[in-house]
Write a protein that holds these residues in place. Structure first.
Motif, PDB file in Angstrom:
ATOM      1  N   ALA A  64       0.827  -1.206   0.000  1.00 68.91           N
ATOM      2  CA  ALA A  64       0.000   0.000   0.000  1.00 68.91           C
ATOM      3  C   ALA A  64       0.861   1.255   0.000  1.00 68.91           C
ATOM      4  N   PHE A  65       1.991   1.225   0.743  1.00 67.56           N
ATOM      5  CA  PHE A  65       2.911   2.362   0.721  1.00 67.56           C
ATOM      6  C   PHE A  65       3.479   2.559  -0.680  1.00 67.56           C
ATOM      7  N   ALA A  66       3.808   1.452  -1.358  1.00 73.02           N
ATOM      8  CA  ALA A  66       4.341   1.562  -2.717  1.00 73.02           C
ATOM      9  C   ALA A  66       3.298   2.152  -3.661  1.00 73.02           C
ATOM     10  N   THR A  67       2.054   1.746  -3.506  1.00 70.86           N
ATOM     11  CA  THR A  67       0.970   2.286  -4.341  1.00 70.86           C
ATOM     12  C   THR A  67       0.811   3.775  -4.114  1.00 70.86           C
ATOM     13  N   LEU A  68       0.824   4.184  -2.844  1.00 68.58           N
ATOM     14  CA  LEU A  68       0.683   5.613  -2.543  1.00 68.58           C
ATOM     15  C   LEU A  68       1.894   6.404  -3.025  1.00 68.58           C
ATOM     16  N   ALA A  69       3.069   5.817  -2.888  1.00 72.10           N
ATOM     17  CA  ALA A  69       4.278   6.524  -3.331  1.00 72.10           C
ATOM     18  C   ALA A  69       4.204   6.823  -4.824  1.00 72.10           C
ATOM     19  N   ALA A  70       3.791   5.829  -5.621  1.00 75.11           N
ATOM     20  CA  ALA A  70       3.665   6.059  -7.056  1.00 75.11           C
ATOM     21  C   ALA A  70       2.586   7.079  -7.353  1.00 75.11           C
ATOM     22  N   ARG A  71       1.507   7.021  -6.605  1.00 76.73           N
ATOM     23  CA  ARG A  71       0.401   7.946  -6.823  1.00 76.73           C
ATOM     24  C   ARG A  71       0.822   9.373  -6.476  1.00 76.73           C
ATOM     25  N   TYR A  72       1.534   9.528  -5.358  1.00 78.23           N
ATOM     26  CA  TYR A  72       1.968  10.865  -4.947  1.00 78.23           C
ATOM     27  C   TYR A  72       3.064  11.396  -5.880  1.00 78.23           C
TER      28      TYR A  72
END
Length: 329
Positions: free
Chosen positions: A313-321
């Motif tokens: 989930a952190f990786a998903t948010l990092a890419a999104r941000y």
């Protein structure tokens, strides 16, 4: 002629008799006479006086005979001891701090109670000040009509199917439900029911439903998932299936901040001190991305202990941000 002192003695005895009848459903005539220090004949005469004042005192048949204070067709004068009066004032003041028709009725009842309280109890009541604090911009306060609560509660107790209109956004949709529990949580009323059309459990906000009449046939109640209504409501409102009150997603991280700084902002979490500038935090949320976003607000380095879904989930948010940070032409 009865003297003033004799009248006061009779009035005091009537209040004592009423208090005894309120504390236990059935009282024998001999028991009342012994406690009041009078004859059984005086008790019978005082029971007649209470009936004349509007108290529904009925006679109980049996070897010793007795009396019972029943519910009547109108509200007679009530008698409270000091502790009961203060507790009632606290409950009414708390309810009056809310919103909607229930709060308005509680405020009126509080005013009525205050007028008849002795000065010593009125002073204790006035020391209590309750203010309802809501998040800024919270315009969606609970404004459930008391008549709706009564209708829902009646259907729950009678185990009768209920037809209702449920407001979802700007539209109202008809629903057929088997009502099981009417609960209140954090100042809001909810109806827990089995939805007959969707064949699943649902939780309806009471201020968004409009019961229809008449009610439907009686039903045999089915077991609630988990068996505990409090845990079921908490779990469902947290995004779970209701079998547990826990969050559906729970993870563990190490934060680069002192435990004393993290704990006030993680009331539902478990904070363990690892050193002067590090702590371990166990926290839950309705989704893994929601949990990752909540952990990011501590504005410090985050080391994911587990589970792997939280790291993803952190990786998903990092890419999104990162994508959001790119300048647009």
């Amino acid at each position: 002629m009865r003297t003033m002192g004799g009248m006061q003695k009779t009035s005091s005895r009537l209040l004592a008799l009423l208090s005894l009848l309120q504390t236990r459903p059935d009282r024998s005539g001999d028991d009342l006479a012994e406690r009041l220090g009078v004859t059984a004949r005086t008790v019978r005469r005082d029971i007649g006086r209470l009936r004349d004042l509007g108290y529904p005192v009925t006679s109980v048949k049996g070897p010793a005979g007795g009396y019972r204070l029943d519910a009547g067709t109108r509200l007679p004068p009530l008698l409270f001891d000091d502790g009961q009066a203060v507790a009632l004032a606290v409950a009414l003041r708390t309810a009056a701090a809310g919103s909607g028709a229930v709060a308005e009725d509680a405020a009126r009842a509080l005013t009525t109670l205050r007028q008849v309280l002795p000065p010593r109890l009125r002073h204790r009541m006035d020391l209590l000040s309750v203010t309802a604090v809501r998040p800024p911009g919270d315009r969606d306060a609970d404004r459930t009509d008391p008549e709706v609560l009564i209708a829902l509660s009646r259907a729950v107790r009678a185990r009768e199917e209920l037809r209702l209109d449920h407001r979802d956004g700007s539209a109202e949709r008809p629903r057929r439900v088997q009502p099981h529990h009417l609960v209140t949580r954090r100042g809001r009323w909810y109806l827990v029911a089995w939805d007959l059309d969707r064949e699943d459990w649902r939780i309806f906000r009471a201020d968004r439903v409009r019961p229809r009449t008449p009610t439907g046939p009686r039903f045999a109640p089915r077991p609630l998932p988990g068996g505990d209504v409090g845990g079921f409501v908490t779990g469902r409102l947290r995004g779970g299936d209701g079998t547990t009150a826990d969050w559906p997603c729970r993870g563990v991280v190490v934060l680069g901040r002192p435990a004393a700084e993290v704990a006030p902002f993680a009331p539902d979490g478990i904070v363990e001190e690892l050193g002067p500038d590090r702590c371990r935090l166990t926290l839950g949320s309705w989704s893994w991305t929601g949990l990752a976003a909540a952990l990011g607000r501590f504005d410090t380095g985050v080391e994911v202990v587990g589970p792997p879904a939280l790291r993803e989930a952190f990786a998903t948010l990092a890419a999104r941000y990162a994508d959001a940070a790119r300048p647009r032409p």
